[in-house]
Design a protein around this motif. Sequence first.
Motif, PDB file in Angstrom:
ATOM      1  N   THR A  15       0.858  -1.183   0.000  1.00 16.04           N
ATOM      2  CA  THR A  15       0.000   0.000   0.000  1.00 16.04           C
ATOM      3  C   THR A  15       0.893   1.232   0.000  1.00 16.04           C
ATOM      4  OG1 THR A  15      -0.111   0.380   2.399  1.00 16.04           O
ATOM      5  CG2 THR A  15      -1.602  -1.281   1.482  1.00 16.04           C
ATOM      6  N   ILE A  16       0.269   2.416  -0.087  1.00 17.05           N
ATOM      7  CA  ILE A  16       1.044   3.658  -0.071  1.00 17.05           C
ATOM      8  C   ILE A  16       1.480   4.023   1.344  1.00 17.05           C
ATOM      9  CG2 ILE A  16      -0.123   4.551  -2.108  1.00 17.05           C
ATOM     10  CD1 ILE A  16      -1.756   6.369  -0.236  1.00 17.05           C
ATOM     11  N   TYR A  17       0.961   3.312   2.352  1.00 19.67           N
ATOM     12  CA  TYR A  17       1.215   3.700   3.735  1.00 19.67           C
ATOM     13  C   TYR A  17       2.405   2.989   4.366  1.00 19.67           C
ATOM     14  CZ  TYR A  17      -3.384   5.755   3.166  1.00 19.67           C
ATOM     15  OH  TYR A  17      -4.428   6.493   2.706  1.00 19.67           O
ATOM     16  N   THR A  18       2.693   1.789   3.946  1.00 18.58           N
ATOM     17  CA  THR A  18       3.828   1.049   4.492  1.00 18.58           C
ATOM     18  C   THR A  18       4.585   0.366   3.363  1.00 18.58           C
ATOM     19  OG1 THR A  18       2.447  -0.905   4.874  1.00 18.58           O
ATOM     20  CG2 THR A  18       2.739   0.605   6.731  1.00 18.58           C
ATOM     21  N   SER A  19       5.896   0.315   3.526  1.00 21.27           N
ATOM     22  CA  SER A  19       6.739  -0.335   2.524  1.00 21.27           C
ATOM     23  C   SER A  19       7.691  -1.284   3.238  1.00 21.27           C
ATOM     24  CB  SER A  19       7.546   0.706   1.734  1.00 21.27           C
ATOM     25  OG  SER A  19       6.690   1.605   1.078  1.00 21.27           O
ATOM     26  N   PRO A  20       7.574  -2.590   2.977  1.00 22.99           N
ATOM     27  CA  PRO A  20       8.508  -3.526   3.616  1.00 22.99           C
ATOM     28  C   PRO A  20       9.887  -3.407   2.988  1.00 22.99           C
ATOM     29  CG  PRO A  20       7.082  -4.685   2.077  1.00 22.99           C
ATOM     30  CD  PRO A  20       6.603  -3.264   2.105  1.00 22.99           C
ATOM     31  N   LYS A  32      25.022  -7.377   9.268  1.00 26.73           N
ATOM     32  CA  LYS A  32      23.711  -7.650   9.824  1.00 26.73           C
ATOM     33  C   LYS A  32      22.620  -7.168   8.875  1.00 26.73           C
ATOM     34  CE  LYS A  32      24.948  -7.430  14.723  1.00 26.73           C
ATOM     35  NZ  LYS A  32      24.585  -6.839  16.040  1.00 26.73           N
ATOM     36  N   SER A  33      21.392  -7.581   9.175  1.00 20.56           N
ATOM     37  CA  SER A  33      20.245  -7.114   8.402  1.00 20.56           C
ATOM     38  C   SER A  33      19.056  -6.968   9.339  1.00 20.56           C
ATOM     39  CB  SER A  33      19.899  -8.082   7.267  1.00 20.56           C
ATOM     40  OG  SER A  33      19.463  -9.325   7.789  1.00 20.56           O
ATOM     41  N   SER A  34      18.128  -6.113   8.952  1.00 21.19           N
ATOM     42  CA  SER A  34      16.927  -5.894   9.756  1.00 21.19           C
ATOM     43  C   SER A  34      15.754  -5.637   8.827  1.00 21.19           C
ATOM     44  CB  SER A  34      17.118  -4.695  10.690  1.00 21.19           C
ATOM     45  OG  SER A  34      15.955  -4.467  11.460  1.00 21.19           O
ATOM     46  N   ASN A  35      14.668  -6.400   9.029  1.00 14.60           N
ATOM     47  CA  ASN A  35      13.456  -6.194   8.243  1.00 14.60           C
ATOM     48  C   ASN A  35      12.606  -5.109   8.895  1.00 14.60           C
ATOM     49  OD1 ASN A  35      14.137  -8.297   6.450  1.00 14.60           O
ATOM     50  ND2 ASN A  35      13.255  -9.813   7.827  1.00 14.60           N
ATOM     51  N   ILE A  36      12.174  -4.140   8.091  1.00 16.35           N
ATOM     52  CA  ILE A  36      11.423  -3.020   8.640  1.00 16.35           C
ATOM     53  C   ILE A  36      10.213  -2.712   7.765  1.00 16.35           C
ATOM     54  CG2 ILE A  36      13.548  -1.986   9.534  1.00 16.35           C
ATOM     55  CD1 ILE A  36      13.063   0.204   7.274  1.00 16.35           C
ATOM     56  N   PHE A  37       9.303  -1.894   8.309  1.00 15.33           N
ATOM     57  CA  PHE A  37       8.260  -1.258   7.527  1.00 15.33           C
ATOM     58  C   PHE A  37       8.557   0.233   7.520  1.00 15.33           C
ATOM     59  CE2 PHE A  37       5.780  -5.129   8.203  1.00 15.33           C
ATOM     60  CZ  PHE A  37       5.168  -5.251   6.965  1.00 15.33           C
ATOM     61  N   ALA A  38       8.775   0.793   6.338  1.00 14.75           N
ATOM     62  CA  ALA A  38       9.039   2.223   6.217  1.00 14.75           C
ATOM     63  C   ALA A  38       7.705   2.967   6.280  1.00 14.75           C
ATOM     64  CB  ALA A  38       9.763   2.527   4.915  1.00 14.75           C
ATOM     65  N   GLU A  39       7.293   3.335   7.486  1.00 16.68           N
ATOM     66  CA  GLU A  39       5.996   3.969   7.688  1.00 16.68           C
ATOM     67  C   GLU A  39       6.098   5.489   7.615  1.00 16.68           C
ATOM     68  OE1 GLU A  39       3.284   1.075  10.422  1.00 16.68           O
ATOM     69  OE2 GLU A  39       4.543   2.528  11.462  1.00 16.68           O
ATOM     70  N   ARG A  40       4.961   6.120   7.347  1.00  8.05           N
ATOM     71  CA  ARG A  40       4.892   7.581   7.385  1.00  8.05           C
ATOM     72  C   ARG A  40       4.832   8.055   8.831  1.00  8.05           C
ATOM     73  NH1 ARG A  40       2.743   9.820   2.371  1.00  8.05           N
ATOM     74  NH2 ARG A  40       2.355   8.144   0.875  1.00  8.05           N
ATOM     75  N   ASN A  41       5.308   9.275   9.051  1.00 10.89           N
ATOM     76  CA  ASN A  41       5.160   9.884  10.369  1.00 10.89           C
ATOM     77  C   ASN A  41       3.699  10.267  10.587  1.00 10.89           C
ATOM     78  OD1 ASN A  41       7.941   9.698  10.850  1.00 10.89           O
ATOM     79  ND2 ASN A  41       8.334  11.678   9.896  1.00 10.89           N
ATOM     80  N   GLY A  42       3.351  10.585  11.839  1.00 18.73           N
ATOM     81  CA  GLY A  42       1.959  10.897  12.128  1.00 18.73           C
ATOM     82  C   GLY A  42       1.807  11.877  13.268  1.00 18.73           C
TER      83      GLY A  42
END
Length: 210
Positions: A15-20, A32-42
Amino acid sequence: MEKVTNVYLTDYIPTIYTSPRTILYTQNGKEKSSNIFAERNGVIIIVYNSTRDVLVLVKQFRPSAYIQQVAEDERYSEVDTNKYPVKLGVTIEFCAGLEDKHMTSEEIAREEILEECGYEVTVDQLEKIGVIKNLTETTGANSTLYYCEVTDAMRKNKGGGVDGENIEVIEMPVEEVITYASNSNYVPSPINFMYGLYWFLYHKYKKDLK
């Protein structure tokens, strides 16, 4: 709350709101590696109605909260909503919204108060509390917290959100909110709700609380 049916857990749908994303980095010489969700601020707004001594809160169904109440081995087929009623995923929160427009965070906060809670305020009625980090394993987005005092005369509509949002406005006496948040078994609210409540009680609420 509307009836919720046909609940399934599936692979991620962008979606436009979160990017894995996966972050690759080297720490102390170790890759190392880390899985994240690049979320918008709020923004998050503590809204207090001084006319009736109530906190203006929003109640809504959160799918992520709901699925955590379902047994892990029952999440990947259609969830039995009789066994797991929808109320398990209903949360109580402060008014909030994403910074997804070309507006200042104050302007977004003002808009969210009107859309979700039905009160019309000006940006100079917002008191900035500060910026907190949603620091978890998966997101590091920022939330800007505000405080806003309203009166019954500032109510312009019933609230409830826009664009298909299904939000119920809950105007709860402060003492009831304290009782709600003091449940040692389970409080269906995010941690920023607890932080905001304690900030309000410490900085704004002057009554003798026992």
